[in-house]
Every structure is written in structure tokens, then in C-alpha cells.
Write a protein that holds these residues in place. Structure first.
Motif, PDB file in Angstrom:
ATOM      1  N   MET A   1       0.844  -1.209   0.000  1.00 22.67           N
ATOM      2  CA  MET A   1       0.000   0.000   0.000  1.00 22.67           C
ATOM      3  C   MET A   1       0.870   1.247   0.000  1.00 22.67           C
ATOM      4  O   MET A   1       1.890   1.296   0.673  1.00 22.67           O
ATOM      5  CB  MET A   1      -0.888  -0.002   1.250  1.00 22.67           C
ATOM      6  N   GLU A  30      -7.955   3.314  -5.781  1.00 20.13           N
ATOM      7  CA  GLU A  30      -6.717   3.722  -5.108  1.00 20.13           C
ATOM      8  C   GLU A  30      -6.549   5.243  -5.156  1.00 20.13           C
ATOM      9  O   GLU A  30      -6.141   5.865  -4.171  1.00 20.13           O
ATOM     10  CB  GLU A  30      -5.514   3.003  -5.750  1.00 20.13           C
ATOM     11  N   ARG A  33      -8.905   6.636  -2.598  1.00 24.71           N
ATOM     12  CA  ARG A  33      -8.391   6.395  -1.245  1.00 24.71           C
ATOM     13  C   ARG A  33      -7.372   7.476  -0.859  1.00 24.71           C
ATOM     14  O   ARG A  33      -7.465   8.072   0.214  1.00 24.71           O
ATOM     15  CB  ARG A  33      -7.734   5.010  -1.163  1.00 24.71           C
TER      16      ARG A  33
END
Ligand code: ZN
Length: 204
Positions: A1, A30, A33
Motif C-alpha cells: 500500500m 486507489e 483512497r
């Protein structure tokens, strides 16, 4: 991550992050996020997308799981420069559809001290590097390649296979038109679709 690097307050230096991969690899999730975390930290966040992406209406980027945030549609990458002025974090979705000037624009924004995060397809359905993504990869500080899972063999999928023949590159993908495939299954082309069809017929 991906975790944000620690950056000293002065001298203020920006950077470029790229999130790339095949269709259904979670690129937009992503991107969302990272942008949401920046928003929670009270950073001024703005998101751009090319106007060619009309899948879900004009001012939202929507990932396939419907986790959406507002985005501004622009018709060319240089428009971003004027609109990004008072923002600290600049998100760019569907970056592959922008013109080749995008890497220049991203570098200027980074020089102004901004964090630039661009998400896009690294290859088109023919397996060729897509639009401005190759040059963005060359000039960026951080690269994240995300992968889908190949539905035929379970390996990591790196390619976007187009199930219907039509030579239009800017056809936007939904599940019925494209599928992610690993390198090996991508090279087998139509053969795998025909195999699947005959298996379905046999089981009926
Ligand atoms: Zn495979």
C-alpha cells in the motif's frame, strides 16, 4: 500500500504519483483512497478528468464499486494549470485519455509545490503504451502498478482484452466489453472465449 512520504514544510517541494494498470485493477479506487485521506487532513484537493469520459455524468469520477467523488471535466491538459491554482493536491483520473502535454503540466504543478496523483491505463486493448502515460511514468517520483485477476487462470492480469472487434481506441470499458487477462491468456486471444462458450453449451 502506498504511504505518503514525509515532506519538510520548507522548502516546499511537490511530487508526482502514478497509479496505473489494466482495467478492473482498482486504479480509481486507489486514487479515491489517497484523495480522501488528503481531504481528511484538511488539504485542498481537486480532481480532473478528460471530458471524453462520459460514463457517469459530467462531474463525478466513479469507480466500479460506486465509491465516487466530484471531478471537473477538462478538454485539454493545459486547462488544469489555470484551475489548480489554489489547491494542494491535484488528482487526475483516466489520465490515458489526455493529450501528450500532460507530463509537462504535471511537472509544472509539482514545481509549484503541489502533490499530483494521476491514475490511468498503462496499455490500450492492443497492448500498446497508452497516450501520455509512458512519459508520465518517466517523470514521476512514485509509481504504483495495480493488477486485476485473470478470469481464465487466476494469475495477475496486466492486459485489457477487448471481447468485441472494433478498432475504436477510445471506447470506454464496462465489464461486458473488456476483461482483464494475464500476459499468457491475453496472447491466446479469442481462443479462450470460444472455449468458454463451448463449455457453457456442454453444461446446458
Ligand atoms: Zn490468465
Amino acid at each position: 500500500m502506498f504511504l505518503e512520504p514525509y515532506m519538510p514544510q520548507e522548502p516546499k517541494c511537490g511530487w508526482i504519483e502514478i497509479i496505473c494498470g489494466s482495467m478492473f485493477s482498482g486504479k480509481t479506487e486507489e486514487l479515491i483512497r489517497r484523495l480522501k485521506r488528503a481531504t481528511i487532513a484538511n488539504q485542498k484537493v481537486i480532481i480532473f478528468k478528460p471530458v471524453v469520459d462520459t460514463r457517469y455524468g459530467d462531474d463525478a469520477i466513479v469507480s466500479h464499486d460506486r465509491n465516487s467523488i466530484q471531478a471537473i471535466g477538462v478538454s485539454k491538459s493545459s486547462e488544469i494549470l489555470g484551475l489548480a491554482d489554489s489547491f494542494e493536491v491535484i488528482g487526475i483520473d483516466e489520465a490515458q485519455f489526455f493529450d501528450l502535454e500532460l507530463s509537462e503540466v504535471a511537472q509544472r504543478l509539482a514545481l509549484e509545490g503541489k502533490r499530483v496523483i494521476a491514475a490511468g491505463l498503462d496499455m490500450d486493448y492492443l497492448g500498446n503504451p497508452f497516450g501520455p502515460i509512458p512519459s508520465l511514468l518517466a517523470v514521476s517520483e512514485y509509481i504504483t502498478k495495480v493488477h486485476a485477476i485473470c478470469p481464465h487462470c487466476g494469475s495477475l492480469a496486466t492486459h485489457s482484452y477487448r471481447k468485441e472487434k472494433e478498432n475504436v481506441l477510445v471506447l470506454l470499458g464496462e465489464k461486458d466489453l473488456y476483461e482483464p487477462r494475464c500476459r499468457s491468456c491475453y496472447s491466446k486471444g479469442e481462443e479462450l472465449l470460444l472455449k468458454k462458450e463451448s463449455e457453457l453449451e456442454e453444461s446446458e
